[in-house]
Design a protein around this motif. Sequence first.
Motif, PDB file in Angstrom:
ATOM      1  N   TRP A 136       0.840  -1.202   0.000  1.00 38.80           N
ATOM      2  CA  TRP A 136       0.000   0.000   0.000  1.00 38.80           C
ATOM      3  C   TRP A 136       0.875   1.252   0.000  1.00 38.80           C
ATOM      4  O   TRP A 136       0.664   2.174  -0.785  1.00 38.80           O
ATOM      5  CB  TRP A 136      -0.909  -0.016   1.232  1.00 38.80           C
ATOM      6  CG  TRP A 136      -1.871   1.134   1.315  1.00 38.80           C
ATOM      7  CD1 TRP A 136      -3.143   1.178   0.839  1.00 38.80           C
ATOM      8  CD2 TRP A 136      -1.636   2.408   1.935  1.00 38.80           C
ATOM      9  NE1 TRP A 136      -3.725   2.399   1.119  1.00 38.80           N
ATOM     10  CE2 TRP A 136      -2.814   3.167   1.787  1.00 38.80           C
ATOM     11  CE3 TRP A 136      -0.544   2.974   2.592  1.00 38.80           C
ATOM     12  CZ2 TRP A 136      -2.934   4.475   2.280  1.00 38.80           C
ATOM     13  CZ3 TRP A 136      -0.647   4.276   3.077  1.00 38.80           C
ATOM     14  CH2 TRP A 136      -1.836   5.005   2.915  1.00 38.80           C
ATOM     15  N   LEU A 137       1.866   1.265   0.875  1.00 35.74           N
ATOM     16  CA  LEU A 137       2.725   2.439   1.012  1.00 35.74           C
ATOM     17  C   LEU A 137       3.528   2.683  -0.262  1.00 35.74           C
ATOM     18  O   LEU A 137       3.685   3.836  -0.700  1.00 35.74           O
ATOM     19  CB  LEU A 137       3.651   2.267   2.211  1.00 35.74           C
ATOM     20  CG  LEU A 137       4.507   3.479   2.580  1.00 35.74           C
ATOM     21  CD1 LEU A 137       3.638   4.685   2.900  1.00 35.74           C
ATOM     22  CD2 LEU A 137       5.405   3.138   3.770  1.00 35.74           C
ATOM     23  N   ASP A 138       4.037   1.616  -0.879  1.00 36.82           N
ATOM     24  CA  ASP A 138       4.790   1.780  -2.124  1.00 36.82           C
ATOM     25  C   ASP A 138       3.926   2.424  -3.205  1.00 36.82           C
ATOM     26  O   ASP A 138       4.396   3.296  -3.957  1.00 36.82           O
ATOM     27  CB  ASP A 138       5.299   0.426  -2.621  1.00 36.82           C
ATOM     28  CG  ASP A 138       6.457  -0.107  -1.790  1.00 36.82           C
ATOM     29  OD1 ASP A 138       7.016   0.665  -0.986  1.00 36.82           O
ATOM     30  OD2 ASP A 138       6.790  -1.294  -1.940  1.00 36.82           O
ATOM     31  N   ALA A 139       2.658   2.009  -3.289  1.00 40.45           N
ATOM     32  CA  ALA A 139       1.758   2.572  -4.297  1.00 40.45           C
ATOM     33  C   ALA A 139       1.489   4.053  -4.028  1.00 40.45           C
ATOM     34  O   ALA A 139       1.467   4.886  -4.945  1.00 40.45           O
ATOM     35  CB  ALA A 139       0.448   1.798  -4.341  1.00 40.45           C
ATOM     36  N   VAL A 140       1.286   4.408  -2.760  1.00 37.94           N
ATOM     37  CA  VAL A 140       1.019   5.803  -2.398  1.00 37.94           C
ATOM     38  C   VAL A 140       2.250   6.664  -2.652  1.00 37.94           C
ATOM     39  O   VAL A 140       2.154   7.763  -3.213  1.00 37.94           O
ATOM     40  CB  VAL A 140       0.558   5.891  -0.935  1.00 37.94           C
ATOM     41  CG1 VAL A 140       0.511   7.348  -0.461  1.00 37.94           C
ATOM     42  CG2 VAL A 140      -0.819   5.252  -0.777  1.00 37.94           C
ATOM     43  N   ILE A 141       3.412   6.185  -2.241  1.00 36.23           N
ATOM     44  CA  ILE A 141       4.650   6.936  -2.464  1.00 36.23           C
ATOM     45  C   ILE A 141       4.843   7.222  -3.947  1.00 36.23           C
ATOM     46  O   ILE A 141       5.184   8.345  -4.350  1.00 36.23           O
ATOM     47  CB  ILE A 141       5.855   6.160  -1.895  1.00 36.23           C
ATOM     48  CG1 ILE A 141       5.869   6.260  -0.366  1.00 36.23           C
ATOM     49  CG2 ILE A 141       7.172   6.678  -2.466  1.00 36.23           C
ATOM     50  CD1 ILE A 141       6.922   5.397   0.301  1.00 36.23           C
ATOM     51  N   LEU A 211       7.670   7.571   8.323  1.00 34.53           N
ATOM     52  CA  LEU A 211       8.237   6.714   7.284  1.00 34.53           C
ATOM     53  C   LEU A 211       9.674   6.358   7.621  1.00 34.53           C
ATOM     54  O   LEU A 211      10.381   7.130   8.270  1.00 34.53           O
ATOM     55  CB  LEU A 211       8.201   7.420   5.915  1.00 34.53           C
ATOM     56  CG  LEU A 211       6.839   7.876   5.402  1.00 34.53           C
ATOM     57  CD1 LEU A 211       7.009   8.608   4.075  1.00 34.53           C
ATOM     58  CD2 LEU A 211       5.885   6.706   5.249  1.00 34.53           C
ATOM     59  N   ARG A 212      10.103   5.194   7.150  1.00 33.04           N
ATOM     60  CA  ARG A 212      11.498   4.817   7.295  1.00 33.04           C
ATOM     61  C   ARG A 212      12.354   5.675   6.363  1.00 33.04           C
ATOM     62  O   ARG A 212      11.877   6.209   5.358  1.00 33.04           O
ATOM     63  CB  ARG A 212      11.671   3.345   6.946  1.00 33.04           C
ATOM     64  CG  ARG A 212      10.856   2.386   7.805  1.00 33.04           C
ATOM     65  CD  ARG A 212      11.067   0.947   7.326  1.00 33.04           C
ATOM     66  NE  ARG A 212      10.757   0.818   5.903  1.00 33.04           N
ATOM     67  CZ  ARG A 212      11.059  -0.249   5.171  1.00 33.04           C
ATOM     68  NH1 ARG A 212      11.711  -1.269   5.719  1.00 33.04           N
ATOM     69  NH2 ARG A 212      10.725  -0.301   3.900  1.00 33.04           N
ATOM     70  N   ARG A 213      13.615   5.780   6.684  1.00 37.01           N
ATOM     71  CA  ARG A 213      14.517   6.559   5.817  1.00 37.01           C
ATOM     72  C   ARG A 213      14.534   5.984   4.405  1.00 37.01           C
ATOM     73  O   ARG A 213      14.592   6.722   3.429  1.00 37.01           O
ATOM     74  CB  ARG A 213      15.929   6.585   6.416  1.00 37.01           C
ATOM     75  CG  ARG A 213      16.034   7.378   7.701  1.00 37.01           C
ATOM     76  CD  ARG A 213      17.457   7.424   8.230  1.00 37.01           C
ATOM     77  NE  ARG A 213      18.343   8.164   7.333  1.00 37.01           N
ATOM     78  CZ  ARG A 213      19.644   8.356   7.560  1.00 37.01           C
ATOM     79  NH1 ARG A 213      20.206   7.823   8.650  1.00 37.01           N
ATOM     80  NH2 ARG A 213      20.372   9.036   6.725  1.00 37.01           N
ATOM     81  N   VAL A 214      14.464   4.651   4.309  1.00 39.49           N
ATOM     82  CA  VAL A 214      14.491   4.040   2.983  1.00 39.49           C
ATOM     83  C   VAL A 214      13.236   4.413   2.192  1.00 39.49           C
ATOM     84  O   VAL A 214      13.286   4.556   0.965  1.00 39.49           O
ATOM     85  CB  VAL A 214      14.662   2.502   3.094  1.00 39.49           C
ATOM     86  CG1 VAL A 214      13.423   1.847   3.717  1.00 39.49           C
ATOM     87  CG2 VAL A 214      14.956   1.898   1.733  1.00 39.49           C
ATOM     88  N   ASP A 215      12.102   4.593   2.875  1.00 41.88           N
ATOM     89  CA  ASP A 215      10.880   5.006   2.186  1.00 41.88           C
ATOM     90  C   ASP A 215      10.988   6.446   1.699  1.00 41.88           C
ATOM     91  O   ASP A 215      10.532   6.772   0.599  1.00 41.88           O
ATOM     92  CB  ASP A 215       9.666   4.878   3.120  1.00 41.88           C
ATOM     93  CG  ASP A 215       9.383   3.432   3.495  1.00 41.88           C
ATOM     94  OD1 ASP A 215       9.542   2.561   2.630  1.00 41.88           O
ATOM     95  OD2 ASP A 215       8.993   3.188   4.656  1.00 41.88           O
ATOM     96  N   LEU A 221      13.723   9.293  -5.072  1.00 43.38           N
ATOM     97  CA  LEU A 221      14.191   8.698  -6.328  1.00 43.38           C
ATOM     98  C   LEU A 221      13.044   8.562  -7.322  1.00 43.38           C
ATOM     99  O   LEU A 221      13.230   8.772  -8.525  1.00 43.38           O
ATOM    100  CB  LEU A 221      14.833   7.333  -6.050  1.00 43.38           C
ATOM    101  CG  LEU A 221      16.173   7.378  -5.297  1.00 43.38           C
ATOM    102  CD1 LEU A 221      16.632   5.970  -4.952  1.00 43.38           C
ATOM    103  CD2 LEU A 221      17.242   8.117  -6.104  1.00 43.38           C
ATOM    104  N   ALA A 222      11.852   8.225  -6.840  1.00 42.01           N
ATOM    105  CA  ALA A 222      10.688   8.168  -7.735  1.00 42.01           C
ATOM    106  C   ALA A 222      10.353   9.555  -8.265  1.00 42.01           C
ATOM    107  O   ALA A 222       9.988   9.722  -9.433  1.00 42.01           O
ATOM    108  CB  ALA A 222       9.490   7.576  -6.997  1.00 42.01           C
ATOM    109  N   TYR A 223      10.476  10.556  -7.406  1.00 41.82           N
ATOM    110  CA  TYR A 223      10.215  11.941  -7.804  1.00 41.82           C
ATOM    111  C   TYR A 223      11.174  12.384  -8.906  1.00 41.82           C
ATOM    112  O   TYR A 223      10.772  13.028  -9.884  1.00 41.82           O
ATOM    113  CB  TYR A 223      10.337  12.843  -6.571  1.00 41.82           C
ATOM    114  CG  TYR A 223      10.444  14.312  -6.865  1.00 41.82           C
ATOM    115  CD1 TYR A 223       9.324  15.053  -7.238  1.00 41.82           C
ATOM    116  CD2 TYR A 223      11.673  14.959  -6.755  1.00 41.82           C
ATOM    117  CE1 TYR A 223       9.433  16.414  -7.503  1.00 41.82           C
ATOM    118  CE2 TYR A 223      11.794  16.308  -7.013  1.00 41.82           C
ATOM    119  CZ  TYR A 223      10.670  17.039  -7.397  1.00 41.82           C
ATOM    120  OH  TYR A 223      10.786  18.389  -7.671  1.00 41.82           O
ATOM    121  N   THR A 224      12.446  12.043  -8.773  1.00 39.70           N
ATOM    122  CA  THR A 224      13.443  12.457  -9.768  1.00 39.70           C
ATOM    123  C   THR A 224      13.557  11.480 -10.935  1.00 39.70           C
ATOM    124  O   THR A 224      14.212  11.785 -11.925  1.00 39.70           O
ATOM    125  CB  THR A 224      14.833  12.590  -9.114  1.00 39.70           C
ATOM    126  OG1 THR A 224      15.201  11.327  -8.519  1.00 39.70           O
ATOM    127  CG2 THR A 224      14.822  13.664  -8.041  1.00 39.70           C
TER     128      THR A 224
END
Length: 248
Positions: A136-141, A211-215, A221-224
């Motif tokens: 769920w979190l990966d999809a939202v991020i 959120l975790r630092r990795v999140d 990274l997804a943003y860029t």
Amino acid sequence: MKTWVLNPAFADGEAGQLFADLPSVFALQGESITTDDISEVHRFCMDGRCYYIKRYVEAGKNLRRFIGRPRIRAEWENLLKFQRWGIPTVPVVAYGMERSGLGFGRGALITLGIDDTDDLAHLAKHKGLRLRDRSWLDAVIAQVARGTRIMHEHGFAHNDLKWRNILVDRAASPQVYFIDCPAGRKWPGPLLHYRIVKDLACLDKLGKYHLRRVDRLRFYLAYTQRQRLTAADKKRIRAVLAFFEGRE
């Protein structure tokens, strides 16, 4: 001068009658959600649908009372921009304003409520279990990163990109919606950089606690749309992390 636009998709039936013009909208009495000196928000439900009605009696606060775009106009124009750019947002039902002499008289914006949604700040405050669901979190991020990137690629900054202004539905495959953007606008290059940092810092203001630092890194990274950080990325991340230092 009076301007009023009703989305043709809502022109028929009771909604078309109740939202036909600005005086009709100001006469409606729904459930009061928020109110202040210059505006009020009501929820009005009929035929199984709920509508959010924002009504303004001032152009804005401080200098915005006298110069610049009225706040209500900025909000509907920005939501319509999101629609054109492919950024999911709430459906715009109707909008408009009227002048009083040379100044602002009153204005309104009506949006359609989206069922079964929560804003991210609400989920964080109530420690929603979904924030600990990896898929769920990966999809939202990914969706928040995409919407933020599209804004910035258009030279536009939200200027209040906080978790409370991002909705997510309760479906198994979540859908994110960007809402409430009266302060957003396009900025020239040198000023845009600062506003981009502010948008990212607003997102990270709660992100660093939930959120975790990795999140958070995955979001950036997804943003860029990059696989690893560049030197310029690291410099911007330092600016993001320092943005609210001493102000929280």
